[in-house]
Design an enzyme around this catalytic site. Structure first.
Site, mmCIF file in Angstrom:
data_model
loop_
_atom_site.group_PDB
_atom_site.id
_atom_site.type_symbol
_atom_site.label_atom_id
_atom_site.label_comp_id
_atom_site.label_asym_id
_atom_site.label_seq_id
_atom_site.Cartn_x
_atom_site.Cartn_y
_atom_site.Cartn_z
ATOM 1 N N GLU A 1 100.714 -42.518 25.807
ATOM 2 C CA GLU A 1 101.815 -41.655 26.267
ATOM 3 C C GLU A 1 101.166 -40.305 26.547
ATOM 4 O O GLU A 1 100.905 -39.544 25.619
ATOM 5 C CB GLU A 1 102.859 -41.507 25.151
ATOM 6 N N CYS B 1 105.991 -32.900 27.107
ATOM 7 C CA CYS B 1 105.357 -33.722 28.151
ATOM 8 C C CYS B 1 106.291 -33.916 29.339
ATOM 9 O O CYS B 1 105.862 -33.891 30.483
ATOM 10 C CB CYS B 1 104.925 -35.054 27.564
#
Ligand code: NAP
Length: 456
Positions: free
Chosen positions: A228, A262
């Protein structure tokens, strides 16, 4: 000593931790392997009860858990508290849904019966970043605890106190020893753990740098991995947007968690006719933030997580400006001792600018003017990344059509980035592979074991 708690608001170092010894690592690996074996013959219902207790304990210890997160990486205390609440709901969700998600699947076939069992793979390693100290861990721990995979945690070196507290909470509620083991590891030790035959997979959330190393080690050892990673998420403003919704959503999509998310919107792509108004309104919102002590509930923009993070962001902005970017707002020093970065808006970024396709991990927005929807979609897709994205339009069918053309793992319509236990989270391209949370996330470290039976 690499594991340190440094308050980015006061710059004070308030704790240091020794790295794990070889003996501690060996003991953790064996404990994880033994526990995985025990869990193979145990029902999940006991673990569901324990996971609900973890959720309740998080709610009970919300203040102390939130405080350590804010002290170590600077986020607003309100944001830390919201994170703790979200994590309690993640724990409850996987406790409640594990039986349903792990139910064997029957496959129609001729002349036989075929069933796919969902069985635990075994102990896994989780390498996690500092930006959401509890949430990143819970995304991995809760589903894998229910699957029956013990987790060894290597948390980011700037949030060791948070890492310890999370493991302590899990231990305190009576989870079997080895369910979640926090180890202060260096990179070589990570490689050794991945290579160990008792470890069956590794999940990393973080940068491409860390992701590449961990994926390489996983590949060399034929271990399953999920990554991720970062993003350069586009925020597309279509001409039929509702402006009230737009100006409510846009600033927070960039500034929440001091821009260190993110899936934060990093590139605002705005149709010609709205561009000037958008710049005006974003500037207004950015100029109204109140920087200060993240423990003070009146503060609206916290310091960045560390001096290193701030220095990196400043270097990127300096390079952007040197290559011709215009500073519309911000990029001035802040008269506070902590690691503050003034919210900044950059425009005139050409595809030759070094930051054109870099992740700016902090409160810096880049804004692009485009002349058509086609151009907006092409620009959004002109990236090495593909994590999240946002489309703003009052015509939902129109927005969803545009959303479906974006090469990303997640697109939010009329809403900034969000994460909920039931929503799959992850990206494509250099944003990584695999998904966390939801049923998909739960099935990541599972052996989908086919039983094909012929009646004779
Ligand atoms: P990072 O430097 O890659 O660190 C992530 C974790 O990996 C940390 O525990 C780190 O340990 C470890 N690590 C780093 N380099 C390593 C290496 N070469 N070998 C083994 N382990 C290594 O990332 P970060 O700066 O903490 O986090 C910010 C990044 O995470 C951003 O790019 C952000 O977009 C991304 N992120 C992605 C998601 C997502 O779900 N896609 C969510 C949150 C954040 P140390 O701390 O000891 O270096």
């Amino acid at each position: 000593m690499t594991y340190k708690s440094v308050n980015p608001y006061t710059n004070e170092t308030f704790n240091e931790y020794q790295n794990a010894s070889s003996k501690e690592i060996e003991s953790a690996l064996q404990m994880a392997a033994d526990l995985a074996h025990t869990w193979e013959s145990e029902s999940r219902s006991k673990r569901a009860e324990i996971l609900h207790t973890v959720a309740n304990q998080l709610r009970a210890q919300k203040s102390s858990m939130a405080e350590i997160m804010t002290q170590e990486m600077g986020k607003l205390i309100g944001e830390s508290e919201e994170e703790v609440s979200l994590c309690a709901s993640i724990a409850d969700y996987f406790a409640d849904h594990a039986d349903e998600f792990l139910e064997p699947t029957e496959i129609e076939t001729t002349g036989a019966s075929a069933n796919v069992l969902k069985q635990a793979l075994g102990p896994i390693l989780a390498c996690e970043p500092w930006n959401f100290p509890l949430y990143q861990v819970m995304r991995i721990f809760a589903p894998n605890f229910m699957v029956g995979n013990p987790v060894i945690l290597k948390h980011a070196s700037i949030v060791p106190g948070s890492a310890r507290k999370i493991a302590q909470i899990v231990e305190e509620v009576g989870a079997p020893e080895g369910s979640l083991m926090n180890l202060f590891l260096d990179y070589d030790q990570i490689g050794e753990i991945i290579a160990d035959p008792r470890i069956t997979g590794v999940a990393l959330t973080g940068s491409e740098r860390g992701g590449k190393e961990v994926a390489k080690a996983a590949g060399e050892n034929l271990k399953k991995s999920t990554l991720e990673l970062g993003g350069n998420d586009a925020f597309i403003v279509l001409e039929d947007v509702d402006k009230d919704v737009l100006y409510e959503v846009a600033p927070a999509a960039r500034l929440a968690n001091t821009g260190q998310t993110c899936t934060a919107s990093k590139r605002f792509i705005v149709l010609d006719s709205l561009y000037n108004d958008f710049i005006k309104q974003l500037t207004k919102a950015f100029s109204q933030v109140k920087m200060g002590d993240p423990m003070n509930r009146d503060t609206t923009l916290a310091p960045m997580s560390s001096e290193k993070a701030k220095t990196k962001l400043q270097k990127q902005v300096d390079e952007a400006v040197a290559a011709g970017a215009t500073v519309v707002y911000g990029n001035q020093s802040v008269d506070l001792d902590g690691q503050f970065f003034m919210p900044t808006i950059l425009t005139d970024i050409t595809s030759e600018n070094p930051i054109f396709d870099q992740e700016l991990f902090g409160p810096v927005a880049t804004v692009y003017r485009v002349h058509s929807e086609k151009e907006a979609i092409e620009l959004a897709n002109n990236s090495q990344y593909g994590l999240g994205s946002v489309v703003m339009s009052s015509d939902l069918k129109h927005a969803e059509k545009v959303a479906s053309q974006i090469k990303a793992g997640m697109t939010f319509v009329n809403h900034g980035w969000t994460s909920l236990p039931e929503l799959p989270f992850g990206g494509v391209r250099n944003s990584g592979y695999g998904r966390e949370l939801s049923k998909q996330g739960m099935l990541t470290f599972v052996n989908e074991h086919l039983i094909y039976t012929v009646e004779k």
